[in-house]
Design a protein around this motif. Structure first.
Motif, PDB file in Angstrom:
ATOM      1  N   ILE A 290      -1.282  -6.813   4.807  1.00  0.00           N
ATOM      2  CA  ILE A 290      -0.625  -5.477   4.319  1.00  0.00           C
ATOM      3  C   ILE A 290       1.041  -6.100   4.506  1.00  0.00           C
ATOM      4  O   ILE A 290       1.324  -6.134   5.621  1.00  0.00           O
ATOM      5  CB  ILE A 290      -0.704  -4.295   4.496  1.00  0.00           C
TER       6      ILE A 290
ATOM      7  N   ARG B  33      -7.330  -4.106  10.741  1.00  0.00           N
ATOM      8  CA  ARG B  33      -7.852  -5.267   9.928  1.00  0.00           C
ATOM      9  C   ARG B  33      -6.776  -6.041   9.105  1.00  0.00           C
ATOM     10  O   ARG B  33      -6.725  -6.657   8.049  1.00  0.00           O
ATOM     11  CB  ARG B  33      -8.554  -4.335   8.713  1.00  0.00           C
ATOM     12  N   TYR B  34      -5.605  -6.085   9.884  1.00  0.00           N
ATOM     13  CA  TYR B  34      -4.356  -6.670   9.332  1.00  0.00           C
ATOM     14  C   TYR B  34      -4.667  -8.121   9.096  1.00  0.00           C
ATOM     15  O   TYR B  34      -4.134  -8.780   7.946  1.00  0.00           O
ATOM     16  CB  TYR B  34      -3.264  -6.731  10.520  1.00  0.00           C
TER      17      TYR B  34
ATOM     18  N   PHE C 201      -5.716   0.097   9.016  1.00  0.00           N
ATOM     19  CA  PHE C 201      -4.942  -0.964   8.672  1.00  0.00           C
ATOM     20  C   PHE C 201      -4.618  -1.983   9.702  1.00  0.00           C
ATOM     21  O   PHE C 201      -4.573  -3.176   9.473  1.00  0.00           O
ATOM     22  CB  PHE C 201      -3.728  -0.517   7.941  1.00  0.00           C
TER      23      PHE C 201
ATOM     24  N   LEU D 211      -6.065   6.360   9.293  1.00  0.00           N
ATOM     25  CA  LEU D 211      -6.096   5.391   8.309  1.00  0.00           C
ATOM     26  C   LEU D 211      -5.110   4.149   8.637  1.00  0.00           C
ATOM     27  O   LEU D 211      -5.397   3.042   8.459  1.00  0.00           O
ATOM     28  CB  LEU D 211      -5.190   6.023   7.100  1.00  0.00           C
ATOM     29  N   ILE D 212      -3.941   4.594   9.362  1.00  0.00           N
ATOM     30  CA  ILE D 212      -2.868   3.694   9.791  1.00  0.00           C
ATOM     31  C   ILE D 212      -3.748   2.616  10.737  1.00  0.00           C
ATOM     32  O   ILE D 212      -3.576   1.340  10.938  1.00  0.00           O
ATOM     33  CB  ILE D 212      -1.478   4.194  10.182  1.00  0.00           C
TER      34      ILE D 212
ATOM     35  N   LEU E  65       3.740  -0.940   3.548  1.00  0.00           N
ATOM     36  CA  LEU E  65       3.281   0.295   3.735  1.00  0.00           C
ATOM     37  C   LEU E  65       4.106   1.678   3.447  1.00  0.00           C
ATOM     38  O   LEU E  65       5.160   1.730   4.284  1.00  0.00           O
ATOM     39  CB  LEU E  65       2.480   0.441   5.042  1.00  0.00           C
TER      40      LEU E  65
ATOM     41  N   LEU F 139      -6.521  -7.933   5.572  1.00  0.00           N
ATOM     42  CA  LEU F 139      -5.491  -7.349   4.629  1.00  0.00           C
ATOM     43  C   LEU F 139      -4.384  -7.674   4.140  1.00  0.00           C
ATOM     44  O   LEU F 139      -3.887  -7.898   2.995  1.00  0.00           O
ATOM     45  CB  LEU F 139      -5.647  -5.750   4.724  1.00  0.00           C
TER      46      LEU F 139
ATOM     47  N   VAL G 159       0.600  -1.323  -0.008  1.00  0.00           N
ATOM     48  CA  VAL G 159       0.174  -0.041   0.096  1.00  0.00           C
ATOM     49  C   VAL G 159       0.951   1.212  -0.101  1.00  0.00           C
ATOM     50  O   VAL G 159       1.879   1.286   0.683  1.00  0.00           O
ATOM     51  CB  VAL G 159      -1.130   0.005   1.225  1.00  0.00           C
TER      52      VAL G 159
END
Length: 44
Positions: A33, A27-28, A24, A20-21, A36, A31, A7
């Motif tokens: 991620i 919801r790790y 993230f 926003l972070i 980043l 998602l 991302v």
């Protein structure tokens, strides 16, 4: 299915970035991620 994401947030210096972070992070597990990057452009 492997859902690893990279991302990039353009405007990473925004006042919205902490929220926003946090989203993230919360919801790790969904998602996945793996990278980043926060990018901001110079003024002018």
């Amino acid at each position: 299915m492997n859902k690893n994401l990279k991302v990039v947030v353009i405007g990473g210096g925004s006042s919205y970035t902490p929220e926003l972070i946090e989203g993230f992070i919360k919801r790790y597990d969904e998602l996945k991620i793996t990278e980043l990057h926060l990018v901001d452009i110079e003024e002018g």
